[in-house]
Write a protein that holds these residues in place. Structure first.
Motif, PDB file in Angstrom:
ATOM      1  N   THR A  80       0.838  -1.215   0.000  1.00 49.37           N
ATOM      2  CA  THR A  80       0.000   0.000   0.000  1.00 49.37           C
ATOM      3  C   THR A  80       0.862   1.250   0.000  1.00 49.37           C
ATOM      4  OG1 THR A  80      -1.740  -1.158   1.203  1.00 49.37           O
ATOM      5  CG2 THR A  80      -1.837   1.242   1.191  1.00 49.37           C
ATOM      6  N   LEU A  81       1.939   1.252   0.820  1.00 49.10           N
ATOM      7  CA  LEU A  81       2.840   2.412   0.872  1.00 49.10           C
ATOM      8  C   LEU A  81       3.492   2.670  -0.482  1.00 49.10           C
ATOM      9  CD1 LEU A  81       4.570   1.862   4.328  1.00 49.10           C
ATOM     10  CD2 LEU A  81       2.945   3.650   3.731  1.00 49.10           C
ATOM     11  N   LYS A  82       3.918   1.578  -1.159  1.00 49.12           N
ATOM     12  CA  LYS A  82       4.559   1.742  -2.476  1.00 49.12           C
ATOM     13  C   LYS A  82       3.574   2.334  -3.484  1.00 49.12           C
ATOM     14  CE  LYS A  82       8.060  -1.917  -2.135  1.00 49.12           C
ATOM     15  NZ  LYS A  82       8.531  -3.197  -2.690  1.00 49.12           N
ATOM     16  N   LEU A  83       2.330   1.823  -3.469  1.00 45.27           N
ATOM     17  CA  LEU A  83       1.323   2.335  -4.402  1.00 45.27           C
ATOM     18  C   LEU A  83       1.002   3.799  -4.119  1.00 45.27           C
ATOM     19  CD1 LEU A  83      -1.114  -0.722  -4.525  1.00 45.27           C
ATOM     20  CD2 LEU A  83       0.384   0.063  -6.358  1.00 45.27           C
TER      21      LEU A  83
ATOM     22  N   THR B 237       5.563   9.666 -16.091  1.00 43.89           N
ATOM     23  CA  THR B 237       4.490   9.648 -17.087  1.00 43.89           C
ATOM     24  C   THR B 237       3.443   8.605 -16.704  1.00 43.89           C
ATOM     25  OG1 THR B 237       5.585   7.966 -18.444  1.00 43.89           O
ATOM     26  CG2 THR B 237       6.139  10.278 -18.868  1.00 43.89           C
ATOM     27  N   GLN B 238       2.312   8.665 -17.416  1.00 41.34           N
ATOM     28  CA  GLN B 238       1.244   7.701 -17.140  1.00 41.34           C
ATOM     29  C   GLN B 238       1.708   6.284 -17.466  1.00 41.34           C
ATOM     30  OE1 GLN B 238      -2.453   8.573 -19.049  1.00 41.34           O
ATOM     31  NE2 GLN B 238      -3.541   6.842 -18.159  1.00 41.34           N
TER      32      GLN B 238
ATOM     33  N   THR C 228       1.644   9.530  -5.803  1.00 45.10           N
ATOM     34  CA  THR C 228       2.097  10.898  -5.520  1.00 45.10           C
ATOM     35  C   THR C 228       3.050  11.387  -6.610  1.00 45.10           C
ATOM     36  OG1 THR C 228       1.881  10.538  -3.145  1.00 45.10           O
ATOM     37  CG2 THR C 228       3.266  12.386  -3.852  1.00 45.10           C
ATOM     38  N   LEU C 229       3.971  10.530  -7.046  1.00 43.76           N
ATOM     39  CA  LEU C 229       4.915  10.910  -8.119  1.00 43.76           C
ATOM     40  C   LEU C 229       4.161  11.217  -9.410  1.00 43.76           C
ATOM     41  CD1 LEU C 229       7.750   8.266  -7.562  1.00 43.76           C
ATOM     42  CD2 LEU C 229       7.820  10.698  -7.000  1.00 43.76           C
ATOM     43  N   TYR C 230       3.122  10.407  -9.703  1.00 42.58           N
ATOM     44  CA  TYR C 230       2.338  10.643 -10.925  1.00 42.58           C
ATOM     45  C   TYR C 230       1.546  11.947 -10.848  1.00 42.58           C
ATOM     46  CZ  TYR C 230      -1.291  10.047 -14.425  1.00 42.58           C
ATOM     47  OH  TYR C 230      -2.151  10.257 -15.465  1.00 42.58           O
TER      48      TYR C 230
ATOM     49  N   LYS D  56       3.057   0.261 -11.330  1.00 49.48           N
ATOM     50  CA  LYS D  56       1.927  -0.213 -10.545  1.00 49.48           C
ATOM     51  C   LYS D  56       1.704  -1.693 -10.799  1.00 49.48           C
ATOM     52  CE  LYS D  56      -3.051   0.529 -10.024  1.00 49.48           C
ATOM     53  NZ  LYS D  56      -4.206   1.301 -10.480  1.00 49.48           N
ATOM     54  N   ALA D  57       1.816  -2.100 -12.080  1.00 43.89           N
ATOM     55  CA  ALA D  57       1.626  -3.512 -12.415  1.00 43.89           C
ATOM     56  C   ALA D  57       2.703  -4.382 -11.763  1.00 43.89           C
ATOM     57  CB  ALA D  57       1.627  -3.676 -13.931  1.00 43.89           C
ATOM     58  N   ASN D  58       3.962  -3.889 -11.749  1.00 39.20           N
ATOM     59  CA  ASN D  58       5.069  -4.621 -11.133  1.00 39.20           C
ATOM     60  C   ASN D  58       4.809  -4.853  -9.655  1.00 39.20           C
ATOM     61  OD1 ASN D  58       6.426  -4.814 -13.542  1.00 39.20           O
ATOM     62  ND2 ASN D  58       7.693  -2.982 -13.190  1.00 39.20           N
ATOM     63  N   ILE D  59       4.311  -3.799  -8.985  1.00 48.51           N
ATOM     64  CA  ILE D  59       4.049  -3.897  -7.534  1.00 48.51           C
ATOM     65  C   ILE D  59       2.949  -4.908  -7.278  1.00 48.51           C
ATOM     66  CG2 ILE D  59       3.211  -2.639  -5.513  1.00 48.51           C
ATOM     67  CD1 ILE D  59       4.533  -0.141  -6.663  1.00 48.51           C
ATOM     68  N   LEU D  60       1.887  -4.856  -8.066  1.00 41.70           N
ATOM     69  CA  LEU D  60       0.761  -5.777  -7.877  1.00 41.70           C
ATOM     70  C   LEU D  60       1.164  -7.209  -8.214  1.00 41.70           C
ATOM     71  CD1 LEU D  60      -2.166  -3.581  -9.296  1.00 41.70           C
ATOM     72  CD2 LEU D  60      -1.589  -4.021  -6.899  1.00 41.70           C
ATOM     73  N   ASP D  61       2.032  -7.398  -9.230  1.00 42.03           N
ATOM     74  CA  ASP D  61       2.482  -8.742  -9.596  1.00 42.03           C
ATOM     75  C   ASP D  61       3.318  -9.393  -8.505  1.00 42.03           C
ATOM     76  OD1 ASP D  61       1.167  -8.538 -11.973  1.00 42.03           O
ATOM     77  OD2 ASP D  61       2.935  -7.961 -13.148  1.00 42.03           O
TER      78      ASP D  61
END
Length: 217
Positions: A186-189, A202-203, A194-196, A210-215
């Motif tokens: 959750t903290l990473k997401l 970029t998007q 915030t950076l985005y 985001k996909a890497n974190i969820l994977d």
């Protein structure tokens, strides 16, 4: 008429500066002066560049229209700006203005030297404006405190006051609240979002990370 020479110190396009300064001269209010002017430099064709001017009251966005025959001006007052920033990229820099309300105003392809000086000028004016607002607020608070001040009475003027019976207060039970710490994912997401939001990635970068974190779950 304002001289354009002092706005050509960082390789700004002379034709664009001359056209913008000529128009801005009629838009300035009493006591307002242009502090810095940055001109867009697109990597390919740069015939109709946008410009950004910082004054001691506003930030002007100047966009050519009708194939350069006209000039469109938009401005935002310092009091309506939350913060400014810039991000260096391969071709120049992005200048980002964050208003108090509404969407961020982003201008791309500002030469890096001009972007730094544009940010410096705008940020200095914002800090000065905020300091003046704080000083004014402090003075208003002092005036309000002075107006509500009541001089203490002398002992001779005071009427006797019966001392009320003091009752022991009932103990207050406070429920213990335990907050569960956020997990690492959750903290990473949250940090990535915030950076985005601040246009630091970029998007595409946001979606990939985001996909890497969820994977990794």
């Amino acid at each position: 008429m304002i001289s354009i020479d002092r706005f050509l110190s960082d390789e700004q396009d002379p034709k664009a500066v001359e056209k913008v300064i000529g128009k801005l001269n009629d838009l300035l209010t009493t006591g307002e002066e242009i502090l810095y002017l940055a001109v867009q430099k697109k990597p390919a064709v740069n015939l109709l560049p946008d410009s950004i001017a910082v004054t001691n009251k506003r930030i002007f966005y100047c966009e050519p229209g009708n194939l350069g025959l006209t000039m469109n001006f938009k401005d935002i007052s310092l009091k309506n700006i939350k913060e400014v920033s810039f991000k260096e990229e391969l071709f120049g820099s992005k200048f980002i203005c964050v208003p108090q309300t509404g969407e961020n105003i982003v201008t791309e392809f500002i030469p890096k030297t001009q972007a730094r000086k544009l940010y410096q000028a705008a940020n200095e004016q914002l800090e000065t404006h905020k300091a003046l607002l704080k000083e004014k607020q402090d003075e208003e608070n002092k005036a309000a405190a002075a107006a509500s001040y009541v001089a203490p009475q002398s002992f001779a003027e005071m009427e006797p006051v019966e001392t009320p019976e003091i009752k022991e207060p009932e103990p207050i039970q406070i429920a213990e609240v335990i907050e569960e710490p956020e997990d690492e994912t959750t903290l990473k997401l949250r940090k990535l979002k915030t950076l985005y939001d601040k246009h630091l990635i970029t998007q595409e970068e946001y979606e990939a990370k985001k996909a890497n974190i969820l994977d990794s779950l």
